[in-house]
Structures are given as structure tokens and as C-alpha cells.
Design an enzyme around this catalytic site. Structure first.
Site, PDB file in Angstrom:
ATOM      1  N   PHE B 134       7.634  -0.555 -14.802  1.00  0.00           N
ATOM      2  CA  PHE B 134       7.749   0.713 -15.535  1.00  0.00           C
ATOM      3  C   PHE B 134       7.638   1.873 -14.537  1.00  0.00           C
ATOM      4  CE2 PHE B 134       5.740  -1.039 -19.745  1.00  0.00           C
ATOM      5  CZ  PHE B 134       6.857  -1.844 -19.924  1.00  0.00           C
ATOM      6  N   CYS B 136       9.937   2.221 -11.332  1.00  0.00           N
ATOM      7  CA  CYS B 136      11.034   2.576 -10.428  1.00  0.00           C
ATOM      8  C   CYS B 136      11.584   3.955 -10.790  1.00  0.00           C
ATOM      9  CB  CYS B 136      12.132   1.522 -10.511  1.00  0.00           C
ATOM     10  SG  CYS B 136      13.485   1.866  -9.386  1.00  0.00           S
TER      11      CYS B 136
END
Lengths: 494, 452
Positions: B134, B136
Site C-alpha cells: 500500500f 508504492c
């Protein structure tokens, strides 16, 4: 003396490559990054021209190499020369705080070379001439003092002409530096920076008494930077034999790099143990002399050469005969040198100044077989020329007496600096005197006090116990009252 | 030799050093080499629908000419290899290295079935756990994945919940630091059922601009997009976020610390501030897998020297030492003390204090030298001089004896000041502790005041 060519020219070229090679960009960056960027830095204090060393190094770090070179040339117009020939271990690098922290000072000399080489190679202007002010100054001598004075005066807008009897500018920077430290090209290219801003060079011009009279008439001031004269005479038998050389004249021949034409003996005796003597000894060795023996009247501890010069001589396998005084040069029937005749010396009881003289020991005569002798005994003063100038005062040793702040001589129109004033010191000392001389001349002519970078120690804050610095005494000017004398600061661009 | 065996939410590994999901964990053969070098675990580079990368991808900033890449920026996306290839290699790797921790990092579209499907396929490989990416911050986030999840607590909670419905393995949620407060997404992930949190993922960044071409780094045919920043430069940000979650009563799950860990010292700091283990990437990209040897060795020696039998004994030891500013002792006072025997007269302390602090280190002539001397009556104990001093142990901060009894800002103001400040300033949260456990989102749902 029968000249012999013991080495191939290729080998000699190798022997005369840079003793301290140039930094690559990567090396310069790493070294620059090591600098702590001291405040009120000891290196800057130790430099006779007070270059803002941390500032120029920081600029190498930030990839502002042109800016770095300008910081250097701003305080020292012979920055490229000094980068190579300054006794840095006794000056800036000797004062570097990294001596105490890491026992490895920043390589300031080579960083300075990196920046100044870059500037010269990239042909970026280092100086800017001032708005012409209608005044002119003649400078006698194109060595470091005269050249430096010329640059600063041109920055102030003067018409400046340098007279020198030699064909190339630079004085001893061009003709007297050991070839493995610096080639003529460096000094000549450096002096071209001044040509770029309009300084005129009259080279190959001997300043005769007649010409001097004319210069006085044509100019508002004259700066004397005539340096020193011939090497002191030894005064012994055989001194005029063809195999006996004056160190500076011989080094001048080395500077031509015409290796096959440079006389060098199989065994060379060098008389003297100063820095010039080391230059001669190591270069003789590099040209192929099998043995080089330095002969010095005093002991090893009293050797006047810098420690690093002594180390260099030792690493070149130069031999030393301490406490030995030359008393004659033995020649054969054809006049060729066969040996140097010496006697041993012994120290006397120190005089009231603590100075020990060395007396000859009777019956201690010995000979050093050699086929070449190089005399490095120091230079005589230009007394004949100087004593012809009215009002000029010379001290007991023939040095021109000046006001230390303004370089003014006893004759109001004459200022002086360099070896003719200090008796022979480093190029960097001469450069500083040229700077102070330019400030003094400007004050004399215009009544205005200017201060160039590094004219004095850059004290930023006053300390309770700080010694007051000498402020240049204002020179009375017919057109300006004392109240009108203001101090003007000159930044990098002049 | 201390016991370095580590266990994160049921996932055990021979040591607490894992490779983070990143280029060094791109494929089975790489991870096998890493395990051979000594790494205790590896989080497989994020698996999802195959993507297409651009060229070029990385850029960095240097500390100095001898300290390259203290910060690294990456615009490479998740794995560009087919999912089945990654999963097949994952199974092989796990069979070959049964004692090492092998985690699958996952990122698929925001769809319950897609998540259920990928989780099931991972379970079949024998992997030890999953990590939900959750975090990048580039590329994938523009498609509603990665940090687009981590930045919206409701999404983070929802997707974590979907995964937990289908997954029998421990679920780690990897958080993005590109948020105002790390507390909200952390709590959301825990509410969704996360068994552990890992942080930080990379920080949005542009590392620089080419001064000749005027194109920012890294140049993709004349243009650049922000990337994810990592490496030693981000460590302080990561340490703070880890400690915030470690302190928060609603995020009491194990933490896998990530962000700029370059050696065992950095790792110990993460452990002390509440990480159960650490994940490393940039330093491996710089020097290779071999760096883990000194990480293990240094950690071991540290634990032995300090008398800890197990690495787990130091987890969280410094967490109680982190507090709110208003709980700091106002009467604690140190002053700088300069050891003139060590001083090299660089005068950096003088000029730093003069121009950057409180003008209390004049230069004084002592004998033939000028020394910086501290005016203790003016010194506020800021530390700046000791930070700039290049000489080890030359400037020390000395605690003054004659100070008053400890007193916090709360005590100084009898508690009034803070209440007043937080009431007046609607957005003024003293730290993440002020956020209520649920629901989280709009400002009106935020309750002010200190919960700790």
C-alpha cells in the site's frame, strides 16, 4: 668541460615529469570534500597573499571551478605558479588543522593548481580592467612582484607597462623554477592573463638610465621589481673554468628542455645548500649525472633549504658534504674541471646573537673529484642600478627600503617590491608586495585607499586581546584632504 | 553469541535482517544468493498484473564525493515478470530454504476477487506470509493501487479485510510515508486485520535537475516523473514513523522497520524504537548482498557487549523514551564544554553559534592560539557546536547541576496552554495519539487533546 649525454632524451623527459602531478577531477573533488571549511582559517592566515583557501576549495566541491580560480587570482595573480612552487608545507598546508586531526593536511597546492589550470585552459577571464583613469605606471621587472602590481593597477584603470630585459615574462617564475615543479609554459600562460586585460609588456628591453629618465617623465609612478643580480662570486682559483656554472644560469638552460644541449657532468659538485642548490642538484641528477655532491660550509641542521626539498634531494640520491668549505677548483691542462678542493670547517662559539660561524680547520684539505661545479651561493643586489635613482634608500645589504604598508620608497614617485626589497624570498611574498605596491601607488596618485583581497589578514571580529593591525598610513595628496580619504574595498572583479 | 532468531507475527527467520520488496528480490535466483549470503528473510518484489517499465529509472543524491547515493530515487514499478513464473520460483525457493522467511509482496487491482485469487495462489507456494503493498508512490498509484491505498485509511482497511477473509498466512501491510500522519493508515490496517505493519515505503521525490539539459532526474526521453525516495537519507523519517506506531495503543501489532538501514547500528535503532525486524534495500543495491555479514556480526557483538541474550530483548526499549514535546523537562539544561586540548581551531563551532545559534562561543586569544570559548551564561544547550565539531569528543554537552526541579510545559502552564491551543486550532493535533480509534477520516471526527 666535456659534455656527456648519459641518458636518452625519453628518460630525461620522464625524470622531469611533474613532481606533484595534476589532480584529476575525481581526485580534486575527493580532496576538496575533505576540507573542513574552517572559519578564519589558519591556511588563509599562513598564506602571504591571504588567499581565502576554504572559499576556493568549497567552490571546487560545488563544481564552481571558475569561481574557485577567481578567488585565488583575486588575492594572488600568480596563483597557478604558486600552486606549484610555493613551500606549502611551510605555509598553508603546514597550518592546516588536519595536521592535528588526521595528520594529513589538505593538499591545498594541488587543489589550487586544479582550479587555476582549469581557468587558464578554459580561457575564462580571471581579471577585468578598470575604467581607464588617465594615469599610467611603469613597472620594471616582469617577475612575480612586478606582474602582480601590474594586474592590480590595471584592475584600477591604470595604463600599465612592464619592462623586462628578458624575452619572456614571469621573471624567476619563468626562468628559475625547477623544471619538474613547473614548466615555462605555465608561467607564460599565466602572465597572458594580464595581457588579456591590457597590461603592456615591453620585453627584451633593458631599462637604461636614459630610459628610466623617460619613464619618470611619461608616468605617474614607477614600481621597481628588479629582483636580484648575478650569483655571488666564490672568489677561489679556477672559478672561471668552463665547467663551473652559476646555478640560476644553468637552471635557465634546463628550462629550455633542449636536453641534449644542457651541460651536465658525470660527477657534479653543488656549492650551497639552499633551495636553489637543491633545484640544481636534483636536476643535474635527473639529467643523468652519476654523482651529485652538495657541499655546505655549515652543518645539516643549518641547511637553509626547506625540509621537503632536502627530502627530495635525498630521494634523488644526492650526496652531502657538510661542514666543508670550497677553497679552489682544480682544472687539468685543458682547463677542464678535475675536482673541487675543500677544507673541513668547525663551528665557533656562538656570538651574542647566538649565531655560530664556521672556521676552517687547518690542514684538513681534501678534494671532491668532479667534472662540473654549480655555484648556488645566493645572488648579489642590483646596487648599481638602484643607487642611480635619486632619493632611493638602500639598507646595509643593498635592499631597497620601503614603507611596509604602501611599498613607497624614499623617492615619492617610486615604489618597490619583491626580491630587491626582501633580499630574495618566495614568489608568493613577491606577489603580495606587488599587491600592496599597487594599493600604495593608487593611494599616492588618487588619494583613495583601496583594499584588495588578502591585502591584510581577514579579521572578521575583534578580540579583546587581538593585536592591532597596522593600517596603511594615508599619504598626503595635494588634491585630497585627509577627510576625503575613504577606504574602498575591491571585490573579485576589479 | 546472542540468539538472533526473529519472529514477526508468526513468521520466523534466522535473523532479523530481511530484504525489502525491491529490485534485489526480483527473482528466485537472486533471493537464493541473498539467503546464501546470510539474509534471514526476503520479501519478493511485488507481484501483480504484469506491467511495463520505462527507461531510465534510478537517480540519486550524494553526501560527498566519497559518500555516494545517500538517497536513491526509483520509478521502477512492481515485478515485470509473469505472476506464474514468480510463484513457481517462490515455491522452489521456499523448498530449498525452509528456515528462511519468504514473503510475497502483493498489489492487484482494488477488487475483492482479485485479492482473494492472488492470496490463494501465494499460499500454494508455501510462502510464509504476504505483504500488501500500500506504499508504492509512483506509477501504480496513478492506477489506484500502491500508495493510493495507503493514503486513504478506509481503502487500506477494506483491502486488508478482503485479504484476511481469504488468507491463512500472516498479513503484513506496508505503509506509505506520503501522508500527513502515519497513525491513521496504520490504525486502519490494524482494524482491517493486519497481523503486522511494515514501513516506510518510499517518499515522493525528485532528486535533482540536470543543469545543462534542464531535465529533472531521471530523464525519460526529455521528461521526468516523481519517484520513490529511499536510502540513508530517509532513515530519520522512517524512525519517527515507526516510533509513532509503536507508541500508539491502537497499532499494537509487530512492526517491520524499513527506511535507510545501512548497517547494524541503524538496525538496532529501528529495533529499539519498536521494530521487530528490519528490511533493507538501498544498501544492497549499492554494495550487494554481502553487507548482511557485518549487520549480523555487528548486531551480535552489540548484544553480547550489552548483555542481551536475544535480539528480541531490545525490541521497543527506547519507545518509552519518545514522548510529546510538551512532556519534556523545561528545566533540563546542558551547556557546551570544549576540550581545548583536542580543539584544532577550525572555529566551526564559533561561526555556527555566531550565525546559526545564540552567539555564545567567542574566539579568545589564549597564549599563541585563538580558541573558541563557551559563554555558559548565554549557552542554551542547543548542541549545534557539538554537531559541527569534526573532532571526536572535543565538544561535549554537560548537564548543569543547579537547575530547578523537572517541569513540563503542561506543568508550567497548569495544563491550560495546551487545551487552549488545541481548542482554538482545529487542525492542531499534538501527534497521532489524538485521533480516535474509529471512524477515521474527516476533520470533524478528530478529537483533540492528548490521549497518552
Amino acid at each position: 668541460m666535456k659534455s656527456f649525454i648519459p641518458l636518452e632524451a625519453v628518460q630525461i623527459e620522464r625524470n622531469f615529469c611533474d613532481v606533484a602531478p595534476a589532480f584529476s577531477r575525481a581526485q580534486a573533488k575527493v580532496e576538496a570534500d575533505r576540507c573542513l571549511y574552517c572559519y578564519d582559517a589558519p591556511c588563509t592566515r599562513a598564506c602571504p597573499t591571504h588567499i581565502d583557501v576554504p572559499a576556493f576549495i568549497k567552490k571546487i566541491s560545488s563544481d564552481n571551478v571558475v569561481g574557485s580560480a577567481r578567488v585565488i587570482f583575486d588575492a594572488n595573480p600568480i596563483g597557478a605558479t604558486c600552486a606549484r612552487v610555493c613551500p606549502t608545507s611551510a605555509l598553508c598546508e603546514g597550518a592546516c588543522v588536519e595536521n592535528t586531526l588526521l595528520h594529513k593536511p589538505i593538499d591545498i597546492g594541488r587543489l589550487q593548481r586544479f582550479a587555476t589550470d582549469y581557468a587558464i585552459d578554459s580561457r575564462r577571464p580571471m581579471f577585468f580592467s578598470g575604467e581607464p583613469n588617465g594615469k599610467s605606471v611603469a613597472i620594471i621587472g616582469a617577475g612575480p612582484a612586478g606582474y602582480s602590481c601590474a594586474v592590480y593597477l590595471k584592475r584600477l584603470g591604470y595604463a600599465v607597462t612592464i619592462y623586462d630585459r628578458r624575452e619572456l615574462a614571469g621573471g624567476l617564475d619563468t626562468y628559475g623554477m625547477a623544471e619538474y615543479k613547473m614548466t615555462q609554459k605555465v608561467s607564460v600562460e599565466e602572465t597572458n592573463l594580464a595581457r588579456g586585460i591590457g597590461v603592456e609588456f615591453r620585453l627584451g628591453t633593458e631599462v637604461t638610465p636614459e630610459l628610466l629618465v623617460q619613464l619618470e617623465l611619461d608616468n605617474d609612478a614607477i614600481f621597481l621589481a628588479v629582483g636580484l643580480g648575478q650569483t655571488t662570486k666564490l672568489g677561489v682559483e679556477g672559478e672561471n673554468a668552463p665547467g663551473v656554472f652559476d646555478a640560476l644560469q644553468w637552471i635557465e638552460q634546463v628550462k629550455t628542455r633542449e636536453w641534449t644541449g644542457i651541460p651536465v657532468g658525470r660527477t657534479v659538485a653543488v656549492i650551497g645548500a639552499g633551495n636553489t642548490a637543491v633545484d640544481a642538484a636534483t636536476q643535474a641528477k635527473r639529467l643523468g649525472a652519476e654523482r651529485v655532491v652538495m657541499v655546505y660550509r655549515r652543518g645539516e641542521a643549518e641547511m637553509p633549504a626547506y625540509d621537503y626539498e632536502y627530502e627530495l634531494a635525498k630521494s634523488d640520491a644526492v650526496e652531502f658534504r657538510w661542514k666543508s668549505a670550497p677553497v679552489g677548483i682544480v682544472t687539468d691542462a685543458n682547463g677542464a674541471v678535475r675536482s673541487l678542493k675543500c677544507v673541513e670547517t668547525l663551528p665557533t662559539v656562538p656570538d651574542e646573537k647566538g649565531r655560530v660561524a664556521y672556521g676552517m680547520v687547518e690542514g684538513s684539505e681534501f678534494e671532491i673529484p668532479c667534472d662540473m661545479v654549480i655555484k648556488a651561493l645566493g645572488q648579489s643586489k642590483m646596487t648599481a642600478f638602484l643607487s642611480g635613482i635619486a632619493g632611493l634608500q638602500l639598507d646595509g645589504s643593498g635592499r631597497v627600503k620601503v614603507d611596509e604598508g604602501t611599498m613607497a620608497t624614499g623617492n615619492p614617485k617610486y615604489f618597490a617590491g619583491g626580491d630587491c626589497v626582501n633580499g630574495g624570498r618566495e614568489a608568493v611574498d613577491a606577489a603580495q608586495m606587488g599587491k600592496l605596491g599597487a594599493m600604495g601607488i593608487h593611494q599616492f596618485i588618487s588619494g583613495e585607499i583601496v583594499e584588495f583581497a588578502g591585502a591584510r589578514l581577514p579579521f572578521v571580529e575583534k578580540l579583546p586581546h587581538e593585536i592591532e593591525l597596522p593600517v596603511p598610513t594615508p599619504i598626503a595628496h595635494p588634491e585630497a584632504s585627509a577627510a576625503e580619504l575613504g577606504v574602498k574595498s575591491y571585490a573579485a572583479q576589479g | 553469541m546472542a540468539d538472533l532468531t526473529s519472529n514477526l507475527a508468526g513468521i520466523s527467520s534466522p535473523n532479523p535482517f530481511w530484504l525489502a520488496s525491491a529490485p534485489p528480490t526480483n527473482m528466485g535466483s537472486m533471493i537464493e544468493r541473498a539467503f546464501d549470503a546470510g539474509w534471514g528473510g526476503a520479501v519478493w518484489k511485488t507481484i501483480g498484473e504484469p506491467i511495463r517499465n520505462v527507461c531510465s529509472r534510478l537517480s540519486s543524491i550524494d553526501g560527498s564525493s566519497t559518500q555516494r547515493m545517500i538517497g536513491l530515487n526509483n520509478i521502477e514499478l512492481i515485478s515485470d515478470r509473469p505472476t506464474e513464473v514468480n510463484l513457481r520460483e517462490m515455491a522452489q525457493c521456499k523448498r530449498k530454504y525452509p528456515k528462511h522467511a519468504l514473503i510475497a509482496s502483493l498489489m492487484v487491482e482494488s477488487n475483492r476477487e482479485a485479492w482473494h485469487d492472488i492470496v490463494k495462489r501465494v499460499e500454494d507456494t508455501g510462502a510464509d506470509g504476504v505483504e500488501l503493498n500500500f506504499g508504492c508512490p509512483h506509477g501504480m498509484s496513478e492506477r489506484g493501487m500502491g500508495s493510493a491505498m495507503g493514503q486513504v485509511p478506509e481503502y487500506a482497511e477494506m483491502v486488508t479485510g478482503w485479504v484476511k477473509e481469504a488468507c491463512s498466512l500472516p498479513v503484513i501491510v506496508k505503509l506509505t510515508p506520503n501522508v500527513t500522519s502515519i497513525i491513521a493508515p496504520g490504525r486502519a490496517a490494524v482494524r482491517g486485520g493486519a497481523d503486522a505493519l511494515s514501513l516506510i515505503n518510499t517518499i515522493n521525490s525528485i532528486t535533482g535537475v540536470d543543469l545543462d539539459t534542464l531535465i529533472p532526474n531521471s530523464n525519460v526521453n526529455g521528461k521526468a516523473a516523481h519517484g520513490g525516495y529511499c536510502g540513508p537519507a530517509v532513515k530519520p523519517i522512517a524512525l519517527n514513523m515507526v516510533s509513532e506506531l509503536a507508541r500508539d495503543e491502537f497499532t499494537q501489532v509487530p512492526i517491520s522497520g524499513i527506511g535507510g538501514i545501512k548497517d547494524w547500528r541503524d538496525a538496532v535503532e529501528f529495533l529499539l524504537l519498536g521494530s521487530t525486524n528490519v528490511q533493507v534495500c538501498t544498501q544492497v543495491m549499492h554494495y550487494g548482498y554481502r553487507i548482511v555479514e557485518d549487520m549480523i556480526d555487528g548486531l551480535n557483538n552489540y548484544l553480547d557487549e550489552k548483555g542481551f541474550a536475544s535480539v528480541n530483548d531490545i525490541v521497543g526499549l527506547s519507545v518509552p523514551r519518545v514522548t510529546n514535546w510538551s512532556d519534556l523537562d523545561l528545566n533540563y539544561h546542558t551547556v557546551a564544554s570544549i576540550n581545548h586540548d583536542k580543539c584544532i581551531q577550525c572555529n566551526l563551532c564559533h561561526i555556527a553559534c555566531e550565525d546559526g545559534a545564540h552567539q555564545c562561543i567567542p574566539l579568545v586569544q589564549i597564549g599563541d592560539k585563538r580558541f573558541p570559548v563557551v559563554d555558559e551564561t548565554e549557552c542554551v544547550g542547543c548542541n549545534l557546536c557539538s554537531l559541527v565539531c569534526p573532532v571526536p569528543d572535543c565538544i561535549t554537552m554537560v548537564s548543569l547541576e543547579d537547575r530547578g526541579a523537572p517541569m513540563t510545559w503542561h506543568e508550567f502552564t497548569n495544563g491550560d496552554a495546551l487545551v487552549q491551543a488545541t481548542t482554538e486550532d482545529h487542525g492542531g493535533i499534538s501527534n497521532g495519539h489524538a485521533i480516535t480509534s474509529a471512524p477515521v477520516g474527516t476533520p470533524s471526527e478528530v478529537v483533540h487533546g492528548s490521549a497518552s
